[in-house]
Motif scaffolding. Structure first.
Motif, PDB file in Angstrom:
ATOM      1  N   HIS A  42     -13.624   5.260   3.350  1.00 35.08           N
ATOM      2  CA  HIS A  42     -12.422   5.041   4.124  1.00 35.08           C
ATOM      3  C   HIS A  42     -12.638   3.866   5.079  1.00 35.08           C
ATOM      4  CE1 HIS A  42     -14.997   7.806   6.434  1.00 35.08           C
ATOM      5  NE2 HIS A  42     -14.537   7.195   7.500  1.00 35.08           N
ATOM      6  N   PRO A  43     -11.558   3.237   5.525  1.00 32.52           N
ATOM      7  CA  PRO A  43     -11.728   2.100   6.449  1.00 32.52           C
ATOM      8  C   PRO A  43     -12.406   2.535   7.737  1.00 32.52           C
ATOM      9  CG  PRO A  43      -9.517   2.118   5.510  1.00 32.52           C
ATOM     10  CD  PRO A  43     -10.152   3.423   5.135  1.00 32.52           C
ATOM     11  N   PHE A  88     -10.820  -5.636   5.779  1.00 31.60           N
ATOM     12  CA  PHE A  88      -9.392  -5.743   6.088  1.00 31.60           C
ATOM     13  C   PHE A  88      -9.182  -6.274   7.502  1.00 31.60           C
ATOM     14  CE2 PHE A  88      -7.548  -3.354   2.597  1.00 31.60           C
ATOM     15  CZ  PHE A  88      -8.540  -2.465   2.215  1.00 31.60           C
ATOM     16  N   LEU A  99      -0.260  -0.764  13.327  1.00 32.63           N
ATOM     17  CA  LEU A  99      -1.050  -1.809  12.695  1.00 32.63           C
ATOM     18  C   LEU A  99      -0.539  -2.064  11.288  1.00 32.63           C
ATOM     19  CD1 LEU A  99      -4.846  -1.178  13.376  1.00 32.63           C
ATOM     20  CD2 LEU A  99      -3.468  -3.077  14.189  1.00 32.63           C
ATOM     21  N   PHE A 101      -1.884  -3.924   7.788  1.00 36.49           N
ATOM     22  CA  PHE A 101      -3.133  -4.395   7.230  1.00 36.49           C
ATOM     23  C   PHE A 101      -2.919  -5.456   6.163  1.00 36.49           C
ATOM     24  CE2 PHE A 101      -6.388  -1.805   9.095  1.00 36.49           C
ATOM     25  CZ  PHE A 101      -5.705  -0.691   9.557  1.00 36.49           C
ATOM     26  N   LYS A 103      -4.291  -7.469   2.650  1.00 36.89           N
ATOM     27  CA  LYS A 103      -4.639  -6.930   1.337  1.00 36.89           C
ATOM     28  C   LYS A 103      -6.140  -6.693   1.198  1.00 36.89           C
ATOM     29  CE  LYS A 103      -0.492  -6.985  -0.435  1.00 36.89           C
ATOM     30  NZ  LYS A 103       0.239  -5.718  -0.658  1.00 36.89           N
TER      31      LYS A 103
ATOM     32  N   PHE B  33      -1.406   8.469  12.052  1.00 34.70           N
ATOM     33  CA  PHE B  33      -0.853   7.558  11.063  1.00 34.70           C
ATOM     34  C   PHE B  33      -1.124   8.116   9.670  1.00 34.70           C
ATOM     35  CE2 PHE B  33      -0.502   4.084  14.168  1.00 34.70           C
ATOM     36  CZ  PHE B  33      -1.417   4.481  15.113  1.00 34.70           C
ATOM     37  N   TYR B  35      -1.292   6.700   5.738  1.00 38.17           N
ATOM     38  CA  TYR B  35      -1.336   5.517   4.903  1.00 38.17           C
ATOM     39  C   TYR B  35      -1.461   5.927   3.440  1.00 38.17           C
ATOM     40  CZ  TYR B  35      -2.571   2.756   9.085  1.00 38.17           C
ATOM     41  OH  TYR B  35      -2.575   2.143  10.319  1.00 38.17           O
ATOM     42  N   GLN B  37      -2.964   4.124  -0.178  1.00 36.25           N
ATOM     43  CA  GLN B  37      -3.723   2.984  -0.692  1.00 36.25           C
ATOM     44  C   GLN B  37      -3.735   2.993  -2.208  1.00 36.25           C
ATOM     45  OE1 GLN B  37      -8.050   2.698   0.161  1.00 36.25           O
ATOM     46  NE2 GLN B  37      -7.723   0.522   0.575  1.00 36.25           N
ATOM     47  N   GLY B  42      -2.300  -2.180  -1.948  1.00 34.40           N
ATOM     48  CA  GLY B  42      -3.202  -2.183  -0.804  1.00 34.40           C
ATOM     49  C   GLY B  42      -2.980  -0.986   0.097  1.00 34.40           C
ATOM     50  N   LEU B  43      -3.230  -1.179   1.379  1.00 33.96           N
ATOM     51  CA  LEU B  43      -3.142  -0.110   2.377  1.00 33.96           C
ATOM     52  C   LEU B  43      -1.782  -0.205   3.068  1.00 33.96           C
ATOM     53  CD1 LEU B  43      -4.980   2.102   3.555  1.00 33.96           C
ATOM     54  CD2 LEU B  43      -5.746   0.438   5.244  1.00 33.96           C
ATOM     55  N   LEU B  45       1.209   1.514   5.489  1.00 30.38           N
ATOM     56  CA  LEU B  45       1.557   2.524   6.477  1.00 30.38           C
ATOM     57  C   LEU B  45       2.828   3.238   6.043  1.00 30.38           C
ATOM     58  CD1 LEU B  45       1.082   3.809   9.298  1.00 30.38           C
ATOM     59  CD2 LEU B  45       2.605   2.036  10.202  1.00 30.38           C
ATOM     60  N   TYR B  48       4.099   6.912  11.321  1.00 29.67           N
ATOM     61  CA  TYR B  48       3.170   7.268  12.375  1.00 29.67           C
ATOM     62  C   TYR B  48       3.880   8.020  13.495  1.00 29.67           C
ATOM     63  CZ  TYR B  48       4.298   3.444  15.667  1.00 29.67           C
ATOM     64  OH  TYR B  48       4.899   2.596  16.557  1.00 29.67           O
ATOM     65  N   PHE B  91      -4.518   8.311   3.226  1.00 33.29           N
ATOM     66  CA  PHE B  91      -5.371   8.404   4.410  1.00 33.29           C
ATOM     67  C   PHE B  91      -4.547   8.820   5.617  1.00 33.29           C
ATOM     68  CE2 PHE B  91      -9.352   6.820   2.939  1.00 33.29           C
ATOM     69  CZ  PHE B  91      -9.098   5.832   2.005  1.00 33.29           C
ATOM     70  N   PHE B 107     -10.141   6.733  10.645  1.00 31.81           N
ATOM     71  CA  PHE B 107      -9.586   7.210   9.392  1.00 31.81           C
ATOM     72  C   PHE B 107     -10.307   8.462   8.915  1.00 31.81           C
ATOM     73  CE2 PHE B 107      -6.689   3.949   7.631  1.00 31.81           C
ATOM     74  CZ  PHE B 107      -6.820   2.989   8.619  1.00 31.81           C
TER      75      PHE B 107
END
Lengths: 111, 116
Positions: A42-43, A88, A99, A101, A103, B33, B35, B37, B42-43, B45, B48, B91, B107
């Motif tokens: 995970h990030p 990222f 936020l 992000f 790609k 939040f 998310y 992916q 990509g990631l 949102l 939130y 996530f 996360f």
């Protein structure tokens, strides 16, 4: 609307080589954050930059925020296999704490 | 500190079924939040919450998606009915918002959803 590009999308390097990823915006950013995501993980937060021209270092990692606050970079000196992952950038929307992000840049390192 | 907790870690379901993803944020954090992916997008949102109140749900793909936060220590993301294109890693992240500036987001490990 705000356009932020993260480049490159992929980067493959030999261990020991340097690596840089960039986030470039069409408008001024209030702040920028960098995250790293290992494969299957995970990030994880690395750093936040807020001030114009700010430079921060974490061991082999150097983070910069441009003077105009429209671009940012993450530079890794002498990559190691432990640096593998996707990096990222995330930029804030000001008072709404949200936020967005990029790609991401997938870094692979050949030992 | 246990970090952000998500369950289940993996979910395989059939198209049309209801899916509920769960998240427990870090104690004391006031923003949460969700998310999604995927390789293609990509990631992203989805939604939130700040102090348990949904602030921005503009990322929720469509009415099949809904999210709730009944209290400061629990949130759910529900998909009903699920479709194969919902397959992704979801996530949950939490942060402690203060000072009018975004703070780092923590996360969870994610839920890998596969809709057959």
């Amino acid at each position: 609307g705000q356009q932020v590009m993260q480049i490159p999308q992929y980067q493959h390097v030999q261990e020991g080589e340097d690596f840089t990823t960039y986030c470039n915006s069409s408008t001024t950013l209030s702040n920028i954050q960098w995250y790293k995501q290992r494969p299957g993980g995970h990030p994880v937060f690395l750093i936040q930059l807020v001030k114009s021209g700010e430079v921060k270092k974490q061991k082999r990692l150097t983070f910069q925020f441009g003077e105009a606050k429209k671009n940012s970079s993450l530079h890794i000196t002498a990559t190691q296999t432990t640096d593998v992952g996707t990096y990222f950038c995330g930029w804030g929307g000001g008072s709404n704490y949200k936020l967005t992000f990029g790609k991401g840049t997938l870094l692979t390192v050949n030992p | 500190d246990a970090g952000v907790i998500q369950s289940p870690r993996h979910e395989v379901t059939e198209m049309g079924q209801e899916v509920t993803l769960r998240c427990k944020p870090i104690s004391g954090h006031n923003s949460l939040f969700w998310y999604r992916q995927t390789m293609m997008r990509g990631l992203e949102l989805l939604i939130y919450f700040n102090n348990n109140v949904p602030i921005d749900d503009s990322g929720m793909p469509e009415d099949r998606f809904s999210a709730k936060m009944p209290n400061a220590s629990f949130s759910t993301l529900k998909i009903q009915p699920s479709e194969p294109r919902d397959s992704a890693v979801y996530f949950c992240a939490s942060s402690s918002v203060a000072g009018g500036l975004e703070n780092e987001q923590f996360f969870g490990p994610g839920t890998r959803l596969t809709v057959l």
